[in-house]
Scaffold this motif. Structure first.
Motif, PDB file in Angstrom:
ATOM      1  N   ARG A   1       0.827  -1.210   0.000  1.00  0.00           N
ATOM      2  CA  ARG A   1       0.000   0.000   0.000  1.00  0.00           C
ATOM      3  C   ARG A   1       0.860   1.257   0.000  1.00  0.00           C
ATOM      4  O   ARG A   1       0.457   2.297  -0.526  1.00  0.00           O
ATOM      5  CB  ARG A   1      -0.930  -0.025   1.216  1.00  0.00           C
ATOM      6  N   GLY A   2       2.038   1.176   0.614  1.00  0.00           N
ATOM      7  CA  GLY A   2       2.972   2.288   0.581  1.00  0.00           C
ATOM      8  C   GLY A   2       2.692   3.369   1.611  1.00  0.00           C
ATOM      9  O   GLY A   2       1.600   3.462   2.176  1.00  0.00           O
ATOM     10  N   PHE A   3       3.710   4.208   1.831  1.00  0.00           N
ATOM     11  CA  PHE A   3       3.589   5.266   2.834  1.00  0.00           C
ATOM     12  C   PHE A   3       2.623   6.359   2.397  1.00  0.00           C
ATOM     13  O   PHE A   3       1.825   6.842   3.202  1.00  0.00           O
ATOM     14  CB  PHE A   3       4.972   5.865   3.116  1.00  0.00           C
ATOM     15  N   GLU A   4       2.705   6.758   1.157  1.00  0.00           N
ATOM     16  CA  GLU A   4       1.854   7.844   0.678  1.00  0.00           C
ATOM     17  C   GLU A   4       0.380   7.459   0.796  1.00  0.00           C
ATOM     18  O   GLU A   4      -0.046   6.441   0.289  1.00  0.00           O
ATOM     19  CB  GLU A   4       2.184   8.182  -0.780  1.00  0.00           C
ATOM     20  N   GLY A   5      -0.356   8.252   1.483  1.00  0.00           N
ATOM     21  CA  GLY A   5      -1.781   7.998   1.627  1.00  0.00           C
ATOM     22  C   GLY A   5      -2.143   7.035   2.738  1.00  0.00           C
ATOM     23  O   GLY A   5      -3.319   6.740   2.931  1.00  0.00           O
ATOM     24  N   ASN A   6      -1.150   6.534   3.474  1.00  0.00           N
ATOM     25  CA  ASN A   6      -1.489   5.643   4.583  1.00  0.00           C
ATOM     26  C   ASN A   6      -2.198   6.435   5.682  1.00  0.00           C
ATOM     27  O   ASN A   6      -1.951   7.627   5.861  1.00  0.00           O
ATOM     28  CB  ASN A   6      -0.227   4.938   5.112  1.00  0.00           C
ATOM     29  N   GLN A   7      -3.055   5.758   6.412  1.00  0.00           N
ATOM     30  CA  GLN A   7      -3.867   6.429   7.432  1.00  0.00           C
ATOM     31  C   GLN A   7      -3.323   6.244   8.847  1.00  0.00           C
ATOM     32  O   GLN A   7      -3.965   6.656   9.816  1.00  0.00           O
ATOM     33  CB  GLN A   7      -5.305   5.892   7.378  1.00  0.00           C
ATOM     34  N   LEU A   8      -2.136   5.636   8.974  1.00  0.00           N
ATOM     35  CA  LEU A   8      -1.634   5.278  10.293  1.00  0.00           C
ATOM     36  C   LEU A   8      -0.708   6.322  10.891  1.00  0.00           C
ATOM     37  O   LEU A   8      -0.832   6.684  12.056  1.00  0.00           O
ATOM     38  CB  LEU A   8      -0.915   3.925  10.217  1.00  0.00           C
ATOM     39  N   THR A   9       0.254   6.801  10.108  1.00  0.00           N
ATOM     40  CA  THR A   9       1.274   7.698  10.644  1.00  0.00           C
ATOM     41  C   THR A   9       1.800   8.632   9.567  1.00  0.00           C
ATOM     42  O   THR A   9       1.843   8.279   8.387  1.00  0.00           O
ATOM     43  CB  THR A   9       2.450   6.904  11.243  1.00  0.00           C
ATOM     44  N   GLY A  10       2.229   9.813   9.983  1.00  0.00           N
ATOM     45  CA  GLY A  10       2.869  10.756   9.081  1.00  0.00           C
ATOM     46  C   GLY A  10       4.378  10.659   9.105  1.00  0.00           C
ATOM     47  O   GLY A  10       5.065  11.478   8.494  1.00  0.00           O
ATOM     48  N   ASP A  11       4.922   9.654   9.803  1.00  0.00           N
ATOM     49  CA  ASP A  11       6.369   9.485   9.926  1.00  0.00           C
ATOM     50  C   ASP A  11       6.827   8.348   9.024  1.00  0.00           C
ATOM     51  O   ASP A  11       6.530   7.171   9.276  1.00  0.00           O
ATOM     52  CB  ASP A  11       6.734   9.183  11.383  1.00  0.00           C
ATOM     53  N   ALA A  12       7.569   8.689   7.965  1.00  0.00           N
ATOM     54  CA  ALA A  12       7.977   7.686   6.975  1.00  0.00           C
ATOM     55  C   ALA A  12       8.922   6.643   7.567  1.00  0.00           C
ATOM     56  O   ALA A  12       8.849   5.459   7.224  1.00  0.00           O
ATOM     57  CB  ALA A  12       8.630   8.376   5.780  1.00  0.00           C
ATOM     58  N   ARG A  13       9.816   7.061   8.464  1.00  0.00           N
ATOM     59  CA  ARG A  13      10.779   6.112   9.031  1.00  0.00           C
ATOM     60  C   ARG A  13      10.086   5.085   9.909  1.00  0.00           C
ATOM     61  O   ARG A  13      10.383   3.889   9.840  1.00  0.00           O
ATOM     62  CB  ARG A  13      11.849   6.858   9.843  1.00  0.00           C
ATOM     63  N   ARG A  14       9.160   5.532  10.716  1.00  0.00           N
ATOM     64  CA  ARG A  14       8.461   4.587  11.590  1.00  0.00           C
ATOM     65  C   ARG A  14       7.497   3.706  10.789  1.00  0.00           C
ATOM     66  O   ARG A  14       7.278   2.550  11.149  1.00  0.00           O
ATOM     67  CB  ARG A  14       7.741   5.338  12.720  1.00  0.00           C
ATOM     68  N   PHE A  15       6.936   4.236   9.721  1.00  0.00           N
ATOM     69  CA  PHE A  15       6.132   3.408   8.837  1.00  0.00           C
ATOM     70  C   PHE A  15       6.995   2.299   8.240  1.00  0.00           C
ATOM     71  O   PHE A  15       6.594   1.127   8.220  1.00  0.00           O
ATOM     72  CB  PHE A  15       5.525   4.260   7.724  1.00  0.00           C
ATOM     73  N   ALA A  16       8.193   2.652   7.758  1.00  0.00           N
ATOM     74  CA  ALA A  16       9.101   1.654   7.173  1.00  0.00           C
ATOM     75  C   ALA A  16       9.527   0.623   8.217  1.00  0.00           C
ATOM     76  O   ALA A  16       9.720  -0.555   7.896  1.00  0.00           O
ATOM     77  CB  ALA A  16      10.323   2.354   6.586  1.00  0.00           C
ATOM     78  N   ARG A  17       9.658   1.047   9.463  1.00  0.00           N
ATOM     79  CA  ARG A  17      10.041   0.131  10.533  1.00  0.00           C
ATOM     80  C   ARG A  17       8.963  -0.929  10.752  1.00  0.00           C
ATOM     81  O   ARG A  17       9.259  -2.108  10.956  1.00  0.00           O
ATOM     82  CB  ARG A  17      10.281   0.928  11.813  1.00  0.00           C
ATOM     83  N   THR A  18       7.705  -0.514  10.689  1.00  0.00           N
ATOM     84  CA  THR A  18       6.615  -1.469  10.817  1.00  0.00           C
ATOM     85  C   THR A  18       6.594  -2.435   9.645  1.00  0.00           C
ATOM     86  O   THR A  18       6.377  -3.644   9.817  1.00  0.00           O
ATOM     87  CB  THR A  18       5.269  -0.723  10.903  1.00  0.00           C
ATOM     88  N   VAL A  19       6.837  -1.920   8.447  1.00  0.00           N
ATOM     89  CA  VAL A  19       6.911  -2.778   7.262  1.00  0.00           C
ATOM     90  C   VAL A  19       8.017  -3.813   7.423  1.00  0.00           C
ATOM     91  O   VAL A  19       7.857  -4.989   7.066  1.00  0.00           O
ATOM     92  CB  VAL A  19       7.133  -1.923   6.003  1.00  0.00           C
ATOM     93  N   ALA A  20       9.153  -3.402   7.978  1.00  0.00           N
ATOM     94  CA  ALA A  20      10.294  -4.305   8.138  1.00  0.00           C
ATOM     95  C   ALA A  20       9.955  -5.478   9.059  1.00  0.00           C
ATOM     96  O   ALA A  20      10.460  -6.592   8.865  1.00  0.00           O
ATOM     97  CB  ALA A  20      11.492  -3.538   8.687  1.00  0.00           C
ATOM     98  N   ILE A  21       9.112  -5.249  10.073  1.00  0.00           N
ATOM     99  CA  ILE A  21       8.713  -6.346  10.955  1.00  0.00           C
ATOM    100  C   ILE A  21       7.991  -7.412  10.156  1.00  0.00           C
ATOM    101  O   ILE A  21       8.253  -8.614  10.294  1.00  0.00           O
ATOM    102  CB  ILE A  21       7.824  -5.819  12.098  1.00  0.00           C
ATOM    103  N   GLY A  22       7.078  -7.003   9.289  1.00  0.00           N
ATOM    104  CA  GLY A  22       6.338  -7.954   8.475  1.00  0.00           C
ATOM    105  C   GLY A  22       7.206  -8.692   7.484  1.00  0.00           C
ATOM    106  O   GLY A  22       6.988  -9.884   7.209  1.00  0.00           O
ATOM    107  N   LYS A  23       8.210  -8.010   6.931  1.00  0.00           N
ATOM    108  CA  LYS A  23       9.106  -8.660   5.977  1.00  0.00           C
ATOM    109  C   LYS A  23      10.029  -9.663   6.659  1.00  0.00           C
ATOM    110  O   LYS A  23      10.285 -10.747   6.153  1.00  0.00           O
ATOM    111  CB  LYS A  23       9.940  -7.600   5.253  1.00  0.00           C
ATOM    112  N   THR A  24      10.546  -9.282   7.832  1.00  0.00           N
ATOM    113  CA  THR A  24      11.510 -10.123   8.536  1.00  0.00           C
ATOM    114  C   THR A  24      10.839 -11.280   9.263  1.00  0.00           C
ATOM    115  O   THR A  24      11.372 -12.388   9.319  1.00  0.00           O
ATOM    116  CB  THR A  24      12.296  -9.272   9.555  1.00  0.00           C
ATOM    117  N   ALA A  25       9.659 -11.020   9.829  1.00  0.00           N
ATOM    118  CA  ALA A  25       8.956 -12.039  10.614  1.00  0.00           C
ATOM    119  C   ALA A  25       7.492 -12.099  10.166  1.00  0.00           C
ATOM    120  O   ALA A  25       6.589 -11.689  10.901  1.00  0.00           O
ATOM    121  CB  ALA A  25       9.056 -11.715  12.101  1.00  0.00           C
TER     122      ALA A  25
END
Length: 314
Positions: A192-216
Motif C-alpha cells: 500500500r505504501g507510505f503515501e496515503g497511509n492512514q496510520l502515521t505521518g512518519d515515513a521512518r516509523r512506517f518503514a520500521r513497521t513494514v520491516a517487521i512484516g518482511k523479517t517475521a
C-alpha cells in the motif's frame, strides 16, 4: 518465544519472554522488562488489532528510560500468540470478552506476581476499547490508564458502522463469520505504501513497521474477519451507552489525533464527556498511531503521559 530484533528497531535489553494460558486454553506471548535504576511502577502495554510486541520496542525503550518496568502482551490471534483458525492470517474472535480473558490471564500470571506496583495501563486502538470493557467491571490493579486512539467507532476511511454491523451480523448468522469480508484484500502494508497511509505521518516509523512484516511474516495478520467485525461493532454499541463511560472508575486519559480516519475522534469526544474520571487531549495533525508519529506529535503525547502518570514516589 523469541522476539526478533531489527537494525532500526532493536529489542530492549533485559527482556524476559513469558507464556500465558487463558481460562479458555489459548496460549499467549508476553514480555517483561525492568529498568536499570529504581523502579517507579509497571506500565502494562496493550496493543491494537494486528500489532505485535516488536512494533512497540521504541515505546518500551522510552518507558524504561522513565524508570518504569514494562509488561507487554500479544492479543490472541495475532503477533506471537496462538491463532484460532487454520489460516494464520485470520485474527479472529467471536466476542470481545475473549480479549478480556487475555487481560485477566496476563495480569494474574505475569503482572501481579512478577512486576512491581503501582500498575498503569497504556493501550492503543482495539486495546483501548478492551481496557474500558475491563475497567467498567473491575479496577483490576490499575491506578491510572492512558488510552491512545481507542476504538469507540469506525473512522471516516471505513463504511458506516451501522452498515458494517448489519452486514457482518447477517453473514455471521449464515455461518460466514470465519471468512474475510467480500471486499477485503490481503494487501501487505508495504504494497500500500507510505503515501496515503492512514496510520502515521512518519515515513521512518512506517518503514520500521513494514520491516517487521518482511523479517517475521508469521507475526502479521490480514484484514479482520466478518466475525471479528461483528464482535467489534457489538462492543462499540455497548460503549455508546452513557452508563458505560460513567461506570469506568479508573482515572483515564484519552489521547486522540485530529487526523485519525481509522477510528472516530468525535466518538472519543462524546465518550469522554460521559466519563466521571476521564479527560482527553486532541493532538492536531496526528493520525491513528500517535506513538509511531512524527517527533513533534510524539513529544506532545509524552508530555501528556508524563503529566498524567505519576510514579510511586510522586
Amino acid at each position: 518465544m523469541n522476539l526478533p530484533s531489527f537494525p532500526d528497531n532493536p529489542t530492549p535489553e533485559g527482556i524476559v519472554a513469558q507464556p500465558v494460558l487463558t481460562s479458555d486454553g489459548v496460549r499467549l506471548r508476553s514480555a517483561v522488562w525492568r529498568p536499570a535504576g529504581p523502579v517507579r511502577g509497571t506500565i502494562c502495554l496493550f496493543q491494537g488489532r494486528a500489532e505485535t510486541i516488536e512494533k512497540y520496542f521504541e515505546v518500551v525503550h522510552e518507558l524504561l528510560e522513565r524508570n518504569f518496568a514494562v509488561a507487554a502482551l500479544d492479543w490472541r490471534g495475532q503477533g506471537g500468540s496462538e491463532r484460532r483458525l487454520r489460516n494464520p492470517k485470520k485474527g479472529h474472535v467471536d466476542d470481545f470478552i475473549e480479549y478480556e480473558r487475555d487481560v485477566e490471564a496476563f495480569m494474574q500470571q505475569v503482572v501481579l506476581p512478577d512486576c512491581p506496583p503501582p500498575y498503569f495501563a497504556l493501550a492503543h486502538s482495539t486495546g483501548g476499547l478492551v481496557l474500558l470493557r475491563v475497567a467498567r467491571r473491575s479496577r483490576l490493579a490499575f491506578t491510572r490508564m492512558v488510552l491512545v486512539s481507542p476504538l469507540l467507532d469506525l473512522g471516516a476511511m471505513n463504511p458506516p458502522r451501522k452498515f458494517v454491523n448489519a452486514t457482518c451480523s447477517a453473514l455471521s448468522l449464515l455461518g460466514l463469520g470465519d471468512a474475510f469480508p467480500p471486499a477485503a484484500r490481503l494487501a501487505r502494508l508495504e504494497a500500500r505504501g507510505f503515501e496515503g497511509n492512514q496510520l502515521t505521518g512518519d515515513a521512518r516509523r512506517f518503514a520500521r513497521t513494514v520491516a517487521i512484516g518482511k523479517t517475521a511474516p508469521t507475526l502479521t495478520i490480514g484484514p479482520p474477519t466478518i466475525g471479528w467485525l461483528s464482535a467489534a461493532c457489538r462492543a462499540m454499541i455497548e460503549a455508546e451507552d452513557p452508563a458505560f463511560a460513567a461506570s469506568v472508575k479508573i482515572p483515564t486519559l484519552i489521547v486522540a489525533g485530529s487526523e485519525d480516519r481509522v477510528v472516530s475522534p468525535l466518538a472519543i469526544e462524546r465518550f469522554v464527556r460521559e466519563m466521571r474520571l476521564g479527560s482527553q487531549i486532541m493532538i492536531p495533525g496526528a493520525r491513528h498511531e500517535i506513538m509511531m508519529e512524527r517527533e513533534p506529535i510524539r513529544e506532545l503525547f509524552w508530555a501528556a503521559f508524563d503529566a498524567f502518570i505519576p510514579g510511586s514516589e510522586d
